[in-house]
Design a protein around this motif. Sequence first.
Motif, PDB file in Angstrom:
ATOM      1  N   UNK A  65       0.803  -1.214  -0.021  1.00  0.00           N
ATOM      2  CA  UNK A  65       0.071  -0.085  -0.066  1.00  0.00           C
ATOM      3  C   UNK A  65       1.023   1.265   0.175  1.00  0.00           C
ATOM      4  N   UNK A  66       0.346   2.218  -0.888  1.00  0.00           N
ATOM      5  CA  UNK A  66       1.184   3.470  -0.908  1.00  0.00           C
ATOM      6  C   UNK A  66       0.106   4.540  -0.422  1.00  0.00           C
ATOM      7  N   UNK A  67       0.664   5.940  -0.603  1.00  0.00           N
ATOM      8  CA  UNK A  67      -0.032   7.267  -0.259  1.00  0.00           C
ATOM      9  C   UNK A  67      -0.085   7.364   0.945  1.00  0.00           C
ATOM     10  N   UNK A  68      -1.288   8.380   1.630  1.00  0.00           N
ATOM     11  CA  UNK A  68      -1.171   8.702   3.029  1.00  0.00           C
ATOM     12  C   UNK A  68      -2.043   8.030   3.636  1.00  0.00           C
ATOM     13  N   UNK A  69      -1.944   8.124   4.946  1.00  0.00           N
ATOM     14  CA  UNK A  69      -2.982   7.237   5.841  1.00  0.00           C
ATOM     15  C   UNK A  69      -4.171   8.326   5.962  1.00  0.00           C
ATOM     16  N   UNK A  70      -5.538   7.890   5.403  1.00  0.00           N
ATOM     17  CA  UNK A  70      -6.621   8.828   5.729  1.00  0.00           C
ATOM     18  C   UNK A  70      -6.777   9.132   6.966  1.00  0.00           C
ATOM     19  N   UNK A  71      -7.020  10.689   7.155  1.00  0.00           N
ATOM     20  CA  UNK A  71      -7.118  11.561   8.174  1.00  0.00           C
ATOM     21  C   UNK A  71      -8.499  10.941   8.700  1.00  0.00           C
ATOM     22  N   UNK A  72      -9.497  10.551   7.896  1.00  0.00           N
ATOM     23  CA  UNK A  72     -10.541  10.091   8.584  1.00  0.00           C
ATOM     24  C   UNK A  72     -10.643   8.927   9.554  1.00  0.00           C
ATOM     25  N   UNK A  73      -9.637   8.120   9.511  1.00  0.00           N
ATOM     26  CA  UNK A  73      -9.518   6.939  10.383  1.00  0.00           C
ATOM     27  C   UNK A  73      -9.333   7.407  11.919  1.00  0.00           C
ATOM     28  N   UNK A  74      -8.910   9.019  11.866  1.00  0.00           N
ATOM     29  CA  UNK A  74      -8.813   9.638  13.247  1.00  0.00           C
ATOM     30  C   UNK A  74     -10.218   9.964  13.925  1.00  0.00           C
ATOM     31  N   UNK A  75     -11.404   9.501  13.161  1.00  0.00           N
ATOM     32  CA  UNK A  75     -12.606  10.018  13.611  1.00  0.00           C
ATOM     33  C   UNK A  75     -13.319   8.573  14.061  1.00  0.00           C
ATOM     34  N   UNK A  76     -12.502   7.609  14.030  1.00  0.00           N
ATOM     35  CA  UNK A  76     -13.385   6.125  14.209  1.00  0.00           C
ATOM     36  C   UNK A  76     -13.473   6.213  15.832  1.00  0.00           C
ATOM     37  N   UNK A  77     -14.710   6.110  16.505  1.00  0.00           N
ATOM     38  CA  UNK A  77     -14.561   6.155  18.173  1.00  0.00           C
ATOM     39  C   UNK A  77     -14.090   5.053  18.653  1.00  0.00           C
ATOM     40  N   UNK A  78     -14.368   3.471  17.886  1.00  0.00           N
ATOM     41  CA  UNK A  78     -13.980   2.441  18.747  1.00  0.00           C
ATOM     42  C   UNK A  78     -12.717   1.621  18.176  1.00  0.00           C
ATOM     43  N   UNK A  79     -11.737   2.350  17.370  1.00  0.00           N
ATOM     44  CA  UNK A  79     -10.751   1.838  16.960  1.00  0.00           C
ATOM     45  C   UNK A  79      -9.721   1.495  17.977  1.00  0.00           C
ATOM     46  N   UNK A  80      -9.387   0.379  18.323  1.00  0.00           N
ATOM     47  CA  UNK A  80      -8.458   0.141  19.481  1.00  0.00           C
ATOM     48  C   UNK A  80      -7.097  -0.548  18.921  1.00  0.00           C
TER      49      UNK A  80
END
Length: 482
Positions: A65-80
């Motif tokens: 995988x390439x490119x940037x880490x989606x900033x939208x992942x930072x809005x996932x409330x339960x990602x642990x």
Amino acid sequence: MTKLVAMVSMDLSCNQITGNISSIIGTFESLSYLNLSKNLFQGDIPQSFGQLKGLEKLDLSYNNLSGEIPKSLGALPYLNYLNLSFNDLSGEIPSGGPFANFTRKSFLGNEALCGNPIFGVPPCTSPSSRGLKVKQLLLKYIVPIIASFIIFASLVIMLRRHPRCNIHILGLPITLPSVDYRMISYHELCCGTNNFCESNLLGTGGFGSVYKGTLSDGTIVAVKVLNLQLQGAFKSFDVECMVLRAIRHRNLVKVISTCSNPEFRALVLQYMSNGSLEKWLYSHNYCLNLVQRVSIMVDVALALDYLHNGQSEPVVHCDLKPNNILLDEDMVAHVGDFGIAKILIENKDVTQTKTLGTIGYIAPEFGFEGRVSTKSDIYSYGIILLEMITRKKPTDDMFVGELAIRQWILSLPYKMEVVDDGLLRIEDGRDVIFMQTILSSIFELGLRCSEELPDQRLDIKDVVAKVNKIKLALLGNRNRGI
């Protein structure tokens, strides 16, 4: 996939899947577990993953995988849990939301990432796009060459300063973080273990002892010191070095360095804070539920698949047992102790040996004839499966004469009566029929792996598929509250 209405868990790991990751996955808002690791995916991480509001665990490691880490992942409330390691990702690592709880382990092997130094990456700057490309070029090609030269020069200096200790840095890829390039002197090992004090002793094995140690930078390690008075100790050390320098896998104990001189041999290994599977099975202070036990056996199966099929020459562990299965802080299993491992060379499926593994776990053809093949490890794996469900050691006093753990289980018309009482207490409240189905599947897999004749045993790839299926069934019912 477009016709699916809802999905709770998806595991497509350890395949040969190519192409881009489908953005359709991001439409399953009920998805809580997504594992696409160890494939050949390329392209960007879909922005739509930011819509997976129920996502708890995401593993995209070991892809392209390439490119940037989606900033939208930072809005996932339960990602642990997040593992993006060993890809070609670039740009800034988000710092808000769940990212505040992640560590460098989530981002290893992505040289072009930047952000908070706690992630093991350099701080981000604001260069022009051309400058960024130059930086990435330097990081990818020039810096590793310079680093290799510095490491070699430092090694020469170290050897001159410590003539008693000949340091071997095993052949790890130069793209790994600098922690893997440890040059450790005999003096540092003595200081870190308080002169190999008994209070730091973690355990003893067939050829030596293992001590807990702390390196000069604070890294906690396990130091395996060979007892050179024992016959075969030198050969065991050489074999373990030869095997470990050629392999790298998430479910194998990682070697950090070795140290040797005429009077001393030691392996410096990754420290496993939760000890051995043996401890967790038989100590009154610890207990594993069924999901944990199955997860451990998935990890062990993946390690064996890598050893048997992930090398140009298959590696047979030869001494697989609960004491050689170690658990890290996240309860991920790692197979260790390759002191009597065999490398099958010259396209041979079988080799001969006079060195035997542990009674109770060794295959019949191994114990009686010294014939070693990958099917020998499969037999040991099957015995461990049966042991984990019954909590009976194959060396238990009840197994005498012709009666072994496999024959004992085969003779029982109702196998549920020999399931570990502790396991049944933990799982009390789950659907009884479902639990019996799962346990029966595990018994069946253990018995098929431990067949008397090697040709009748399953191949490790089939084992991985079956034990993964059992794990997914357990996770699916857990998520439905059963």
